[in-house]
Design a protein around this motif. Structure first.
Motif, short mmCIF file in Angstrom:
data_model
loop_
_atom_site.label_atom_id
_atom_site.label_comp_id
_atom_site.label_asym_id
_atom_site.label_seq_id
_atom_site.Cartn_x
_atom_site.Cartn_y
_atom_site.Cartn_z
N LEU A 1 -49.28 30.69 -15.59
CA LEU A 1 -47.96 30.06 -15.63
C LEU A 1 -47.99 28.63 -15.08
O LEU A 1 -47.38 27.72 -15.66
CB LEU A 1 -46.93 30.90 -14.87
CG LEU A 1 -46.46 32.16 -15.58
CD1 LEU A 1 -45.64 33.04 -14.64
CD2 LEU A 1 -45.65 31.82 -16.83
N SER B 1 -47.32 25.46 -17.45
CA SER B 1 -46.25 24.52 -17.09
C SER B 1 -46.76 23.09 -17.13
O SER B 1 -46.14 22.20 -17.70
CB SER B 1 -45.73 24.87 -15.70
OG SER B 1 -44.76 23.94 -15.29
N GLN C 1 -41.53 31.87 -21.23
CA GLN C 1 -41.55 32.18 -19.80
C GLN C 1 -41.53 30.91 -18.95
O GLN C 1 -40.80 30.81 -17.97
CB GLN C 1 -42.79 33.03 -19.46
CG GLN C 1 -42.80 33.58 -18.06
CD GLN C 1 -41.64 34.50 -17.78
OE1 GLN C 1 -41.22 35.28 -18.63
NE2 GLN C 1 -41.08 34.41 -16.59
N VAL C 2 -42.33 29.92 -19.36
CA VAL C 2 -42.37 28.64 -18.63
C VAL C 2 -40.99 27.97 -18.71
O VAL C 2 -40.49 27.42 -17.73
CB VAL C 2 -43.47 27.72 -19.21
CG1 VAL C 2 -43.33 26.30 -18.68
CG2 VAL C 2 -44.84 28.28 -18.87
N LYS D 1 -38.55 26.70 -15.70
CA LYS D 1 -38.15 25.29 -15.59
C LYS D 1 -36.63 25.14 -15.55
O LYS D 1 -36.09 24.34 -14.78
CB LYS D 1 -38.71 24.48 -16.75
CG LYS D 1 -40.22 24.42 -16.78
CD LYS D 1 -40.69 23.04 -16.55
CE LYS D 1 -42.21 22.96 -16.58
NZ LYS D 1 -42.70 21.93 -15.70
#
Length: 198
Positions: free
Chosen positions: A13, A17, A57-58, A62
């Motif tokens: 992750l 990102s 998911q990222v 954010k």
């Protein structure tokens, strides 16, 4: 937390990102993320199956990072409008100073027709009937409160969106930009309060 203490999923992750923010979704390969995380592609696929699922998911992380820390401030019924403006300004500038590419990343996702942003943070419910809106209406009943919200957001976020322009024309280096941002922490809420009081 040290890198060797992170789980494989957390490493993925963090790497995703970084790479998605630098290269965007289409410019990123799963191999790039795996290399950044120090793992093999098979392990990345085991946890997230596809690049799309990893990106989703990222994106959630954010968006929660950008808005999640502000929502409790603006929905707090115990603080005055002036306190909310001071706290939200300080928190936004803190988050954006640590994550300067965050606004561009989030804005590009929000503009997509397939964006999941509304399901992550229901802005309509959080803002339209919020205590903050009521406080602004009480203070300035003759003007739509969203003018003040958009002014606040643009004055807070735009310096980070405009940073590449400022630097490409040699108008500010990193140290000067950081000083500029620190000054705006105080100036932005002051300007909004002045608009509300005139």
């Amino acid at each position: 937390m040290k890198s060797d203490e992170l789980s494989s999923e957390d490493k993925i992750l963090l790497a995703a990102s970084k790479i998605f923010t630098e290269k965007g979704f289409s410019g990123t390969r799963t191999r790039d993320i795996a290399e950044e995380a120090g793992i093999n592609v098979a392990l990345l696929n085991y946890y997230f199956r596809t690049k799309e699922k990893l990106f989703e998911q990222v994106m959630k992380v954010k968006i929660v990072l950008l808005f999640g820390k502000i929502i409790p401030i603006i929905t707090n019924e115990k603080t005055s409008l002036d306190e909310k403006l001071d706290l939200a300004s300080a928190k936004y500038f803190e988050i954006l100073s640590e994550n300067p590419n965050l606004p561009i990343f989030v804005l590009s996702e929000i503009q997509k027709k397939t964006s999941e942003v509304k399901s992550i943070l229901p802005f309509d419910k959080l803002l339209k009937n919020s205590f903050l809106i009521q406080q602004i209406q009480d203070r300035k009943p003759d003007i739509d409160p969203f003018h003040f919200l958009l002014n606040f957001l643009s004055m807070t976020v735009f310096p980070f969106l405009g940073k590449p322009i400022l630097q490409s024309f040699d108008l500010m280096d990193d140290a000067e930009f950081q000083k500029f941002v620190e000054e705006r922490k105080t100036l932005v809420p002051m300007w909004i309060k002045m608009m509300l009081d005139h």
